[in-house]
Design a protein around this motif. Sequence first.
Motif, PDB file in Angstrom:
ATOM      1  N   ARG A   1       8.152  12.555 -20.598  1.00 57.38           N
ATOM      2  CA  ARG A   1       9.516  12.062 -20.410  1.00 57.38           C
ATOM      3  C   ARG A   1      10.480  12.759 -21.362  1.00 57.38           C
ATOM      4  NH1 ARG A   1      10.366  10.954 -15.819  1.00 57.38           N
ATOM      5  NH2 ARG A   1      12.386  10.179 -16.560  1.00 57.38           N
ATOM      6  N   ALA A   2      10.023  13.056 -22.565  1.00 57.70           N
ATOM      7  CA  ALA A   2      10.869  13.780 -23.510  1.00 57.70           C
ATOM      8  C   ALA A   2      11.193  15.174 -22.977  1.00 57.70           C
ATOM      9  CB  ALA A   2      10.179  13.885 -24.869  1.00 57.70           C
ATOM     10  N   SER A   3      10.222  15.812 -22.335  1.00 54.01           N
ATOM     11  CA  SER A   3      10.448  17.154 -21.780  1.00 54.01           C
ATOM     12  C   SER A   3      11.488  17.113 -20.661  1.00 54.01           C
ATOM     13  CB  SER A   3       9.127  17.729 -21.260  1.00 54.01           C
ATOM     14  OG  SER A   3       8.185  17.870 -22.308  1.00 54.01           O
ATOM     15  N   VAL A   4      11.434  16.078 -19.835  1.00 50.48           N
ATOM     16  CA  VAL A   4      12.430  15.944 -18.758  1.00 50.48           C
ATOM     17  C   VAL A   4      13.823  15.750 -19.356  1.00 50.48           C
ATOM     18  CG1 VAL A   4      13.195  14.490 -16.850  1.00 50.48           C
ATOM     19  CG2 VAL A   4      10.771  15.023 -17.102  1.00 50.48           C
ATOM     20  N   ALA A   5      13.932  14.853 -20.320  1.00 45.94           N
ATOM     21  CA  ALA A   5      15.231  14.602 -20.953  1.00 45.94           C
ATOM     22  C   ALA A   5      15.734  15.850 -21.667  1.00 45.94           C
ATOM     23  CB  ALA A   5      15.110  13.431 -21.930  1.00 45.94           C
ATOM     24  N   LEU A   6      14.835  16.605 -22.257  1.00 44.47           N
ATOM     25  CA  LEU A   6      15.202  17.823 -22.967  1.00 44.47           C
ATOM     26  C   LEU A   6      15.793  18.850 -22.014  1.00 44.47           C
ATOM     27  CD1 LEU A   6      15.087  19.297 -25.709  1.00 44.47           C
ATOM     28  CD2 LEU A   6      12.744  19.984 -25.142  1.00 44.47           C
ATOM     29  N   ALA A   7      15.189  19.009 -20.854  1.00 43.79           N
ATOM     30  CA  ALA A   7      15.685  19.973 -19.880  1.00 43.79           C
ATOM     31  C   ALA A   7      17.098  19.618 -19.419  1.00 43.79           C
ATOM     32  CB  ALA A   7      14.743  20.027 -18.681  1.00 43.79           C
ATOM     33  N   ARG A   8      17.428  18.330 -19.408  1.00 40.61           N
ATOM     34  CA  ARG A   8      18.736  17.882 -18.919  1.00 40.61           C
ATOM     35  C   ARG A   8      19.852  18.071 -19.940  1.00 40.61           C
ATOM     36  NH1 ARG A   8      16.407  12.305 -16.163  1.00 40.61           N
ATOM     37  NH2 ARG A   8      15.498  13.302 -14.306  1.00 40.61           N
ATOM     38  N   LEU A   9      19.513  18.461 -21.175  1.00 41.16           N
ATOM     39  CA  LEU A   9      20.556  18.690 -22.177  1.00 41.16           C
ATOM     40  C   LEU A   9      21.357  19.957 -21.884  1.00 41.16           C
ATOM     41  CD1 LEU A   9      18.758  17.754 -25.541  1.00 41.16           C
ATOM     42  CD2 LEU A   9      20.324  16.370 -24.166  1.00 41.16           C
ATOM     43  N   GLY A  10      20.766  20.883 -21.139  1.00 41.58           N
ATOM     44  CA  GLY A  10      21.513  22.059 -20.709  1.00 41.58           C
ATOM     45  C   GLY A  10      21.595  23.188 -21.703  1.00 41.58           C
ATOM     46  N   SER A  11      20.813  23.148 -22.771  1.00 42.21           N
ATOM     47  CA  SER A  11      20.834  24.225 -23.768  1.00 42.21           C
ATOM     48  C   SER A  11      19.458  24.859 -23.845  1.00 42.21           C
ATOM     49  CB  SER A  11      21.223  23.684 -25.153  1.00 42.21           C
ATOM     50  OG  SER A  11      21.016  24.668 -26.157  1.00 42.21           O
ATOM     51  N   ARG A  12      19.381  26.126 -23.474  1.00 41.79           N
ATOM     52  CA  ARG A  12      18.099  26.827 -23.515  1.00 41.79           C
ATOM     53  C   ARG A  12      17.571  26.914 -24.946  1.00 41.79           C
ATOM     54  NH1 ARG A  12      19.401  32.294 -21.758  1.00 41.79           N
ATOM     55  NH2 ARG A  12      17.155  32.704 -21.745  1.00 41.79           N
ATOM     56  N   GLU A  13      18.477  27.128 -25.909  1.00 38.90           N
ATOM     57  CA  GLU A  13      18.037  27.262 -27.295  1.00 38.90           C
ATOM     58  C   GLU A  13      17.466  25.951 -27.822  1.00 38.90           C
ATOM     59  OE1 GLU A  13      19.631  28.957 -31.625  1.00 38.90           O
ATOM     60  OE2 GLU A  13      20.974  28.943 -29.890  1.00 38.90           O
ATOM     61  N   VAL A  14      18.077  24.831 -27.454  1.00 33.78           N
ATOM     62  CA  VAL A  14      17.569  23.528 -27.881  1.00 33.78           C
ATOM     63  C   VAL A  14      16.209  23.258 -27.235  1.00 33.78           C
ATOM     64  CG1 VAL A  14      17.964  21.031 -27.716  1.00 33.78           C
ATOM     65  CG2 VAL A  14      19.825  22.564 -28.396  1.00 33.78           C
ATOM     66  N   VAL A  15      16.059  23.624 -25.976  1.00 32.70           N
ATOM     67  CA  VAL A  15      14.765  23.465 -25.310  1.00 32.70           C
ATOM     68  C   VAL A  15      13.692  24.260 -26.044  1.00 32.70           C
ATOM     69  CG1 VAL A  15      13.456  23.987 -23.213  1.00 32.70           C
ATOM     70  CG2 VAL A  15      15.720  22.949 -23.034  1.00 32.70           C
ATOM     71  N   GLU A  16      14.028  25.498 -26.420  1.00 31.47           N
ATOM     72  CA  GLU A  16      13.069  26.336 -27.141  1.00 31.47           C
ATOM     73  C   GLU A  16      12.671  25.697 -28.469  1.00 31.47           C
ATOM     74  OE1 GLU A  16      12.910  31.022 -27.799  1.00 31.47           O
ATOM     75  OE2 GLU A  16      14.365  30.080 -29.129  1.00 31.47           O
ATOM     76  N   LEU A  17      13.656  25.194 -29.213  1.00 26.05           N
ATOM     77  CA  LEU A  17      13.382  24.603 -30.513  1.00 26.05           C
ATOM     78  C   LEU A  17      12.453  23.396 -30.404  1.00 26.05           C
ATOM     79  CD1 LEU A  17      16.934  24.778 -32.137  1.00 26.05           C
ATOM     80  CD2 LEU A  17      14.876  25.884 -33.015  1.00 26.05           C
ATOM     81  N   LEU A  18      12.789  22.463 -29.518  1.00 23.79           N
ATOM     82  CA  LEU A  18      12.005  21.233 -29.417  1.00 23.79           C
ATOM     83  C   LEU A  18      10.643  21.476 -28.772  1.00 23.79           C
ATOM     84  CD1 LEU A  18      12.926  18.389 -30.408  1.00 23.79           C
ATOM     85  CD2 LEU A  18      14.743  20.078 -30.242  1.00 23.79           C
ATOM     86  N   ALA A  19      10.554  22.478 -27.890  1.00 25.98           N
ATOM     87  CA  ALA A  19       9.253  22.804 -27.297  1.00 25.98           C
ATOM     88  C   ALA A  19       8.301  23.346 -28.358  1.00 25.98           C
ATOM     89  CB  ALA A  19       9.426  23.812 -26.168  1.00 25.98           C
ATOM     90  N   THR A  20       8.826  24.154 -29.281  1.00 25.61           N
ATOM     91  CA  THR A  20       7.949  24.668 -30.338  1.00 25.61           C
ATOM     92  C   THR A  20       7.555  23.564 -31.312  1.00 25.61           C
ATOM     93  OG1 THR A  20       9.842  25.379 -31.710  1.00 25.61           O
ATOM     94  CG2 THR A  20       8.882  27.013 -30.214  1.00 25.61           C
ATOM     95  N   VAL A  21       8.356  22.508 -31.425  1.00 20.07           N
ATOM     96  CA  VAL A  21       7.962  21.368 -32.261  1.00 20.07           C
ATOM     97  C   VAL A  21       6.655  20.777 -31.739  1.00 20.07           C
ATOM     98  CG1 VAL A  21       8.516  18.990 -32.868  1.00 20.07           C
ATOM     99  CG2 VAL A  21      10.245  20.752 -33.096  1.00 20.07           C
ATOM    100  N   ILE A  22       6.574  20.585 -30.430  1.00 14.55           N
ATOM    101  CA  ILE A  22       5.361  19.997 -29.841  1.00 14.55           C
ATOM    102  C   ILE A  22       4.160  20.891 -30.127  1.00 14.55           C
ATOM    103  CG2 ILE A  22       4.283  19.273 -27.682  1.00 14.55           C
ATOM    104  CD1 ILE A  22       7.087  18.618 -26.625  1.00 14.55           C
ATOM    105  N   ALA A  23       4.358  22.206 -30.015  1.00 15.06           N
ATOM    106  CA  ALA A  23       3.273  23.135 -30.343  1.00 15.06           C
ATOM    107  C   ALA A  23       2.925  23.057 -31.830  1.00 15.06           C
ATOM    108  CB  ALA A  23       3.672  24.565 -29.963  1.00 15.06           C
TER     109      ALA A  23
END
Length: 361
Positions: free
Chosen positions: A151-173
């Motif tokens: 659900r966090a990934s879905v909400a993240l995609a809806r923020l509309g910022s590719r850079e923010v998606v990249e940052l938070l995706a690497t947090v999970i990793a």
Amino acid sequence: MSQATNGLAGQGWERAVYEAERDSVDDSLTPTGGVLNDWNPEQSGREPSSSTATFAEPFRIPNSIAPPPSLAPKLESLFSSPSSSSSSSSSPIPILPTQRRLASITEMIHVASLLHDDVIDSSPLRRSQPSAPSAFGNKLSILSGDFLLGRASVALARLGSREVVELLATVIANLVEGEVMQLRATSEPETEPTRKGFEDYMRKTYLKTASLMAKSARAAVILGGCGRGDMEWVKDVAYGYGRNIGIAFQLIDDALDFLPSPDLGKPGAGADLRLGLATAPALFAWESHPEMGPLILRKFEEPGDVELARDIVGRSDGLERTVDLARRFAGSARGLVERLPESPAREALVGLTMKVVDRVK
């Protein structure tokens, strides 16, 4: 399917070709070196040795990184109270809906990590209540954590910022990488106190705790418009603040684990030792008390090992050095955030750097 449909969109196809040729799929959207902590061996070769103190030292940015002189009047007028006879202070600058949603996403990732951690650590308590695994079982706890991440990934995609998606995706990793580093440290511990061993511990601390704080803070200022141009320096301030205060928080957490306290809300009194983990107090004590070495090597598994290790730490300067290091990181966090214009929010962030090292729970 791609070959069957490419070219059908007319101008849409031309735009897609332009964007695909302009941006490589391997290019990071976060150019500052080391922020992502995302090493790609296919591009960069083997990862260098961690003998250099990258995470054992506070994150700093050059003193030259500051608001350009031309922006100073604008910032001063933005954060100052309007002069009026009505003696009403200025209204606080609003928080954007995207930034509020980012806060929710950050907490969802955090709670997911706690659900998984409690399974890995077989922890009976969380926040003074029965942990999810003890109340509902391991399977449901893992599935709950996975659901939150989804659900966090879905909400993240809806923020509309590719850079923010990249940052938070690497947090999970990073959370997974940190857990793997911790497992490796217990299965292949250092045989003597080394700079590399302490750096590995500090890097694990960043990955498991500080990465989420650092990258969420950086993402927040990006969503606030500080992603490019004259205000890009704010991203480094936010990242450095979150990283330093996150490491300070975990260092204090590791120190509190050696102190019996009913306020921890989770198992204490050597819980990390019972998991076979040698944290900062034990690593510092090892430097002056060689008898700590055999305990670390056998992961405190023999009867009386935990009590002996706690006694060694108590007789050493391990706790004092851990708290001093935490204060050093917190001080660096304060120095970074004080580069921002004065405001009540900035003072709250400054106050947090003090609370994080003075806490008892």
